[in-house]
Design an enzyme around this catalytic site. Structure first.
Site, PDB file in Angstrom:
ATOM      1  N   CYS A   1       0.807  -1.092  -0.172  1.00 28.62           N
ATOM      2  CA  CYS A   1      -0.181   0.324  -0.327  1.00 28.62           C
ATOM      3  C   CYS A   1       0.902   1.448  -0.127  1.00 28.62           C
ATOM      4  CB  CYS A   1      -0.991   0.241   1.377  1.00 28.62           C
ATOM      5  SG  CYS A   1       0.669   0.247   2.695  1.00 28.62           S
TER       6      CYS A   1
ATOM      7  N   GLU B   1       0.376  -1.140  15.777  1.00 27.21           N
ATOM      8  CA  GLU B   1      -0.420   0.508  15.727  1.00 27.21           C
ATOM      9  C   GLU B   1      -1.527   1.008  16.886  1.00 27.21           C
ATOM     10  OE1 GLU B   1      -2.758   0.373  12.098  1.00 27.21           O
ATOM     11  OE2 GLU B   1      -3.738   1.866  13.177  1.00 27.21           O
TER      12      GLU B   1
ATOM     13  N   THR C   1      -6.606   1.885  12.094  1.00 24.14           N
ATOM     14  CA  THR C   1      -6.906   1.439  10.501  1.00 24.14           C
ATOM     15  C   THR C   1      -7.225   0.645   9.828  1.00 24.14           C
ATOM     16  OG1 THR C   1      -4.544   1.560  10.188  1.00 24.14           O
ATOM     17  CG2 THR C   1      -5.700   3.529  10.247  1.00 24.14           C
TER      18      THR C   1
ATOM     19  N   SER D   1       1.584  -5.396   3.467  1.00 26.14           N
ATOM     20  CA  SER D   1       3.523  -5.606   3.057  1.00 26.14           C
ATOM     21  C   SER D   1       3.610  -6.713   2.793  1.00 26.14           C
ATOM     22  CB  SER D   1       3.597  -5.792   4.388  1.00 26.14           C
ATOM     23  OG  SER D   1       2.423  -6.192   5.144  1.00 26.14           O
TER      24      SER D   1
HETATM   25  S1  SF4 Z   1      -3.190   3.002   7.651  1.00 29.32           S
HETATM   26 FE1  SF4 Z   1      -2.084   0.326   6.739  1.00 29.32          FE
HETATM   27  S2  SF4 Z   1      -2.904  -0.063   4.821  1.00 29.32           S
HETATM   28 FE2  SF4 Z   1      -3.391   1.520   5.397  1.00 29.32          FE
HETATM   29  S3  SF4 Z   1      -2.256   2.672   3.626  1.00 29.32           S
HETATM   30 FE3  SF4 Z   1      -1.057   2.890   6.067  1.00 29.32          FE
HETATM   31  S4  SF4 Z   1       0.668   1.168   6.413  1.00 29.32           S
HETATM   32 FE4  SF4 Z   1      -0.944   0.943   4.778  1.00 29.32          FE
END
Ligand code: SF4
Length: 286
Positions: free
Chosen positions: A13, A128, A163, A262
């Site tokens: 991503c 996170e 997220t 990832s």
């Molecule tokens: S929140 Fe996580 S999945 Fe979404 S763009 Fe950022 S790193 Fe990628």
């Protein structure tokens, strides 16, 4: 075998692409060690590539690093203490945390400042979620509707989401949280990439006999991809090519393929080639 591969959202991503590029740049520009605050991204084969390049996990709260060392903040983000420790130790900090995650962190701090009880729906042990809640003094992490139902009453609640959770599950949690306070604020933000990758995977899963999801076993967004696909067709979540078994596809004629945020392109390519080389089941047997 016919392979239907996610063409828009399978693989790195935007946040991971940036973190990976920063790690490669730091490696190229640094003569000495390059330290990471934790796994840069949740994918073991990708992390093994970084370790082989000499990158090393060393959390500044647990270990004193030589002044001037380069320290990369992981894509999942870190709490404010890590930035303070890095400054105290005179480290050169490179912030590879995703901008979307940083926005949620700022919201957590802001809504608590405004007198709300911050409640984050996510995985309690996910870096996170832990980093986001570290921007509050009294914030809570809940993992389920049942945990939301068990909460006491608060005057004001601001809800946030890790997220990569499923939007539908977060919405159910919010319905309960709204009954647990006098004033409710939904501030959650599920990453658009995650949502669109799930939509694309579901659309593919509806047209195939089996799905393969490639990505870290401990990657939240990969687990969600496997979950939504698994509700439709037999789904196999693998991290490495070697895990694939021909017998899983004995009665399949079309196989779908997607990957977590990832997962390196090369890993997805290898799985696609392996699947394409399989003999499809005879017509009428799928
Ligand atoms: S929140 Fe996580 S999945 Fe979404 S763009 Fe950022 S790193 Fe990628």
């Amino acid at each position: 075998m016919e392979v239907v591969r996610a063409s828009r959202y399978g693989g790195f991503c935007g946040g991971v692409k940036r973190a990976w590029a920063l790690a490669q740049q730091a490696r190229a520009e640094t003569a000495g060690p390059v330290y990471l605050t934790g796994e840069l991204i949740h994918n073991r084969p990708a992390m093994e590539e970084l370790y082989a390049q000499g990158l090393e996990i060393a959390h500044p709260s647990e270990r004193e690093l030589p002044p001037g060392s380069v320290l990369l903040v992981r894509a999942h983000g870190e709490g404010p203490q890590v930035y303070e420790r890095a400054q105290q130790q005179g480290l050169k900090l490179i912030d590879a945390s995703c901008g979307i995650v940083q926005r949620v962190q700022r919201k957590a701090a802001e809504w608590e400042r405004q007198g709300y009880q911050v409640i984050l729906y996510g995985h309690r042990n996910h870096p996170e979620s832990r980093a986001t809640i570290a921007y509050t003094r009294h914030g809570l992490i809940i993992e389920s509707v049942a945990e939301a139902e068990a909460l006491p009453h608060f005057p004001r609640i601001a809800a946030l989401a890790q997220t990569t959770v499923l939007l539908s599950e977060y919405e159910r949690v919010c319905q309960v949280l709204a009954t647990k306070c006098d004033e409710f604020m939904n501030q959650g933000q599920v990453c658009a990439w995650t949502r669109l990758a799930q939509d694309e995977a579901v659309a593919i899963a509806r047209t195939v006999d089996a799905m393969v999801v490639v990505g870290g076993k401990h990657s939240s967004n990969t687990q969600q991809l496997a979950k939504v696909c698994g509700a439709i067709v037999p789904t196999y979540h693998i991290e490495r090519l070697e895990e694939l078994r021909p017998e899983w596809f004995a009665s399949a004629r079309r196989v779908g393929l997607t990957a977590g945020a990832s997962t390196r392109d090369a890993d997805i390519d290898a799985v696609a080639a392996w699947l394409a080389a399989l003999e499809p089941a005879p017509a009428g047997s799928a």
